[in-house]
Design a protein around this motif. Structure first.
Motif, short mmCIF file in Angstrom:
data_model
loop_
_atom_site.label_atom_id
_atom_site.label_comp_id
_atom_site.label_asym_id
_atom_site.label_seq_id
_atom_site.Cartn_x
_atom_site.Cartn_y
_atom_site.Cartn_z
N ARG A 1 0.54 -1.21 -0.06
CA ARG A 1 0.00 0.29 0.04
C ARG A 1 0.56 1.74 0.00
NH1 ARG A 1 -5.05 -0.26 2.38
NH2 ARG A 1 -5.45 1.63 1.79
N LEU A 2 2.02 0.71 0.97
CA LEU A 2 2.76 2.55 0.71
C LEU A 2 3.96 2.61 -0.61
CD1 LEU A 2 2.30 3.22 4.74
CD2 LEU A 2 0.73 4.17 2.52
N LEU A 3 5.55 1.06 0.32
CA LEU A 3 6.06 1.71 0.00
C LEU A 3 6.69 1.17 -1.59
CD1 LEU A 3 8.35 -0.37 3.03
CD2 LEU A 3 8.08 2.02 2.09
N LEU A 4 5.71 0.63 -1.87
CA LEU A 4 5.86 0.04 -3.41
C LEU A 4 5.32 1.50 -4.11
CD1 LEU A 4 5.64 -3.77 -3.68
CD2 LEU A 4 7.91 -2.34 -3.65
N HIS A 5 4.52 1.90 -3.35
CA HIS A 5 3.28 3.14 -4.62
C HIS A 5 3.57 4.38 -3.42
CE1 HIS A 5 1.63 -0.82 -5.58
NE2 HIS A 5 1.78 -0.09 -6.86
N PRO A 6 4.82 4.89 -3.66
CA PRO A 6 4.74 6.05 -2.70
C PRO A 6 3.35 7.44 -3.15
CG PRO A 6 6.88 5.69 -4.03
CD PRO A 6 6.13 4.33 -3.72
N ASP A 7 3.52 7.05 -4.55
CA ASP A 7 2.71 7.86 -5.13
C ASP A 7 1.83 8.19 -4.34
OD1 ASP A 7 4.94 9.13 -6.48
OD2 ASP A 7 4.27 7.79 -8.37
N ASP A 8 1.08 6.91 -3.44
CA ASP A 8 -0.91 6.85 -3.20
C ASP A 8 -0.42 8.13 -1.04
OD1 ASP A 8 -1.56 5.39 -5.81
OD2 ASP A 8 -1.39 4.02 -4.25
N LEU A 9 0.29 7.85 -1.15
CA LEU A 9 0.06 8.27 0.31
C LEU A 9 -0.53 10.03 0.28
CD1 LEU A 9 1.76 7.82 2.68
CD2 LEU A 9 3.28 9.25 2.53
N ARG A 10 -0.37 10.36 -1.55
CA ARG A 10 -0.90 11.76 -1.20
C ARG A 10 -2.45 11.99 -0.95
NH1 ARG A 10 1.09 17.38 -2.52
NH2 ARG A 10 2.85 16.03 -3.03
N GLN A 11 -3.06 11.09 -1.65
CA GLN A 11 -4.41 10.55 -2.24
C GLN A 11 -4.56 10.02 -0.75
OE1 GLN A 11 -6.49 11.61 -4.47
NE2 GLN A 11 -8.03 11.25 -2.24
N LEU A 12 -4.31 8.95 0.08
CA LEU A 12 -4.51 8.41 1.74
C LEU A 12 -4.83 9.33 2.35
CD1 LEU A 12 -2.32 5.12 1.66
CD2 LEU A 12 -4.85 5.19 1.14
N SER A 13 -3.19 10.72 2.20
CA SER A 13 -3.40 11.56 3.67
C SER A 13 -4.41 12.94 3.47
CB SER A 13 -2.30 12.71 3.35
OG SER A 13 -2.33 13.54 4.17
N ALA A 14 -5.10 12.73 1.93
CA ALA A 14 -5.99 13.80 2.05
C ALA A 14 -7.69 13.31 2.75
CB ALA A 14 -6.49 14.01 0.89
N ASP A 15 -8.07 11.74 2.01
CA ASP A 15 -8.76 10.90 2.70
C ASP A 15 -9.20 10.58 3.65
OD1 ASP A 15 -9.77 11.02 -0.33
OD2 ASP A 15 -8.66 8.77 -0.14
#
Length: 261
Positions: free
Chosen positions: A221-235
């Motif tokens: 969820r995080l290390l292999l897809h660091p670009d998803d971190l911004r959306q998860l933070s906003a959510d």
């Protein structure tokens, strides 16, 4: 019905109530000092007897977590209401990006006397193993027994919080972090979303209580897809604003109070 009380202990000691809990893991009772203290206090002591008197006499009971709701539902379902915990959003400042720190910063708070009970021992082990495979992609911010102000300062420099391994629901520490924009790794089971009626936001990286699952979820969820971190933070921020706004929560309390006979 918020934290540890008699129904929490009674239901927690039944292996069929939850898939895992503070009391049971992999179908086995977790035998440790915390469990024995809770059994003594709430099942056989004056705390438990007082709990029965209060719960029987009051007109309504409010649960704060999914687990609390389940524990009170069997005996007191006719007067049970669920209202999420309040977070004072006016006192929360979202964290700012920190480009000077390389990789994702994982924050974990360790209480030495309760590490095993809270699951931070497994979470820390999983982080340390992940760091051997992703040394340039992550950092571990480990905090042990520091004042709350310092704890918050260190949290504010991080991207992800690990908290409450054996919970189905985020508690106050996790919610505060989410309100700031940190991504929570911990309790976020589907049952708690269903209780809220939430069908879209899934900001919590839900993990099962095993080192293998913690590693797998964080990696995928995080290390292999660091670009998803911004959306998860906003959510995460959106989730807390939607369900835990302190004004909205207070209004729900007033509504329940006014509905009592």
């Amino acid at each position: 019905a918020f934290g540890i009380d008699k129904p929490w202990v009674e239901e927690g000691l039944k292996p069929e109530t939850f898939r895992y809990s503070d009391f049971y893991l992999d179908g086995k009772l977790r035998e440790n000092a915390d469990v024995e203290t809770m059994k003594r206090d709430w099942l056989y002591g004056p705390k438990g007897r007082l709990n029965d008197v209060v719960a029987d006499e009051v007109s309504g009971i409010i649960s704060g977590l999914y687990e609390n709701d389940v524990c009170y539902r069997r005996r007191y379902g006719h007067k049970l209401r669920h209202i999420p915990f309040p977070i004072n959003l006016s006192a929360v400042t979202p964290i700012q990006p920190h480009p000077d720190y390389p990789g994702i910063r994982f924050f974990i708070g360790i209480q030495r006397t309760r590490s095993q009970y809270k699951g931070t021992d497994l979470m820390l082990s999983a982080l340390e193993q992940l760091q051997t495979r992703h040394p340039s992609s992550m950092q571990i911010v480990k905090v042990e027994s520091v004042p709350f102000a310092q704890y918050q300062e260190l949290m504010n420099t991080s991207d992800v919080l690990l908290d409450q391994l054996y919970s189905y629901t985020p508690a106050m520490n996790g919610l505060l972090a989410m309100a700031k924009g940190l991504v929570l790794v911990g309790g976020g089971e589907e049952e708690h979303y269903e209780l809220l009626g939430e069908r879209e936001l899934r900001p919590i990286v839900n993990v099962q209580p095993s080192i293998e699952d913690i590693e797998q979820q964080i990696e995928q969820r995080l290390l292999l897809h660091p670009d998803d971190l911004r959306q998860l933070s906003a959510d995460s921020i959106a989730y807390v604003r939607k369900w835990h706004n302190h004004i909205q929560v207070a209004e729900q309390y007033v509504k329940v109070w006014n509905s009592m006979d």
